[in-house]
Design an enzyme around this catalytic site. Structure first.
Site, short mmCIF file in Angstrom:
data_model
loop_
_atom_site.label_atom_id
_atom_site.label_comp_id
_atom_site.label_asym_id
_atom_site.label_seq_id
_atom_site.Cartn_x
_atom_site.Cartn_y
_atom_site.Cartn_z
N SER A 144 0.83 -1.19 0.00
CA SER A 144 0.00 0.00 0.00
C SER A 144 0.88 1.26 0.00
O SER A 144 1.70 1.43 -0.90
CB SER A 144 -0.96 -0.04 1.19
OG SER A 144 -2.00 0.89 1.07
N GLU A 239 -9.51 -3.46 -6.63
CA GLU A 239 -9.14 -2.28 -5.84
C GLU A 239 -9.12 -0.99 -6.65
O GLU A 239 -8.75 -0.99 -7.82
CB GLU A 239 -7.81 -2.50 -5.13
CG GLU A 239 -6.63 -2.91 -5.97
CD GLU A 239 -5.38 -3.04 -5.12
OE1 GLU A 239 -5.05 -2.09 -4.39
OE2 GLU A 239 -4.73 -4.10 -5.17
N HIS A 269 -7.44 -5.02 -2.03
CA HIS A 269 -6.19 -4.36 -1.69
C HIS A 269 -5.37 -5.20 -0.70
O HIS A 269 -5.88 -5.68 0.31
CB HIS A 269 -6.57 -3.01 -1.06
CG HIS A 269 -5.43 -2.09 -0.79
ND1 HIS A 269 -4.70 -1.51 -1.79
CD2 HIS A 269 -4.91 -1.63 0.39
CE1 HIS A 269 -3.79 -0.71 -1.25
NE2 HIS A 269 -3.88 -0.78 0.06
#
Length: 307
Positions: A144, A239, A269
């Site tokens: 991320s 995502e 994600h």
């Protein structure tokens, strides 16, 4: 591919949340509680240490350690998360490669907005180099925001005249603070974790007024990747940040960088966090580990001793 497993993960991520923007404290507590449910491999040895001028978690695999170091950057939109919340990912990479890992506790926004995280990450890399580690034995990895940090730290290292690491592995990286990827709209509602509003809430804390049209904030849109090491970009097809990876891969290809774009259907994600629960998570981590072992240079000790 198990539909039951994917449905279980999707349902977990869609659990009701408070309406409206949450406080930083609530966001951090909620994420810590969610990630505490993830499965961490058995036999890891973890030690609190310091890298550069920041705390870090040193992670060693339970089996015999091979020469190689993973510098890991945890996710959390630069606002939440810690080396502990990412331990399922860091631990799985260490266990599957035999490499040791340092998971950096970089400074977080809003207390420390852009570019504090990049400064801390660059300092950590410099510390590894100053300790005598060969850059060919070091890989950057992250998820991320941390996946984004693995890229921007390379940019910062190149700008500082430092050698590139051996490789980059990025799980669902955040690489575009302008939020102009088509998937921001096409995956809205399909993504069980993020919305444009939630990303805007934490994104504003990290930007703190900085222009998102900077390569260090939106490398998928603006960065020159010339000279970058081989990259593996993994993402789930469900995502909103999907196009951060697809556009980064395209930029890497144009710059002559070896790049693998690895997208798994119907997954959210950082689905790799669900190792031990979701077959596709374990398979993706196996591919990431293979990529790392292929690109991190392992010195030939026999040849060295013979010489």
């Amino acid at each position: 591919m198990s539909k039951e497993q994917r449905a279980q993960v999707d349902a977990m991520l869609r659990q009701p949340r408070p309406e409206g923007p949450q406080s930083v404290e609530a966001i951090r507590a909620g994420f810590k509680a969610m990630m505490a449910q993830m499965i961490v491999p058995d036999g890891l040895r973890t030690t609190e240490t310091t890298l550069g001028d920041r705390p870090a978690l040193y992670v060693e695999p339970g089996n015999e350690t091979r020469t190689g170091t993973i510098l890991y950057f945890h996710g959390g939109a630069y606002v939440f998360g810690s080396p502990e919340t990412a331990l399922s990912l860091t631990g799985n990479l260490a266990a599957r490669t035999g490499f040791r890992a340092y998971s950096l506790d970089y400074r977080l926004a809003p207390e420390h907005p852009f570019p504090a995280a990049i400064q801390d990450a660059l300092s950590a890399y410099r510390a590894l180099l100053d300790s005598g580690e060969d850059p060919s034995t070091i890989a950057f990895a992250g998820d991320s925001a941390g996946g984004g940090l693995s890229v921007t730290t390379c940019l910062a290292a190149r700008d500082a005249g430092l050698p590139m690491p051996a490789a980059i592995v990025a799980f669902s990286p955040g690489l575009d603070a302008t939020r102009t990827g088509e998937s921001m709209d096409t995956k809205a509602g399909i993504d069980p974790f993020f919305t444009r509003e939630s990303l805007g809430h934490t994104g504003a804390m990290y930007l703190a007024g900085a222009d998102p049209l900077l390569p260090m904030l939106s490398p998928a849109v603006l960065a020159d990747l010339t000279g970058f090491p081989p990259m593996l970009l993994q993402a789930g097809a469900n995502e909103v940040l999907l196009d951060d990876s697809t556009r980064m891969a395209a930029r890497a290809r144009v710059a002559g960088v070896d790049v693998i774009l690895d997208i798994t259907a119907d997954l959210p994600h950082v689905f790799q966090s669900f190792a031990g629960v979701l077959d596709e998570a374990d398979q993706a981590l196996d591919r990431a580990a293979l990529f790392l072992t292929q690109h991190v240079h392992i010195p030939d000790t026999a040849a060295a001793s013979a010489g």
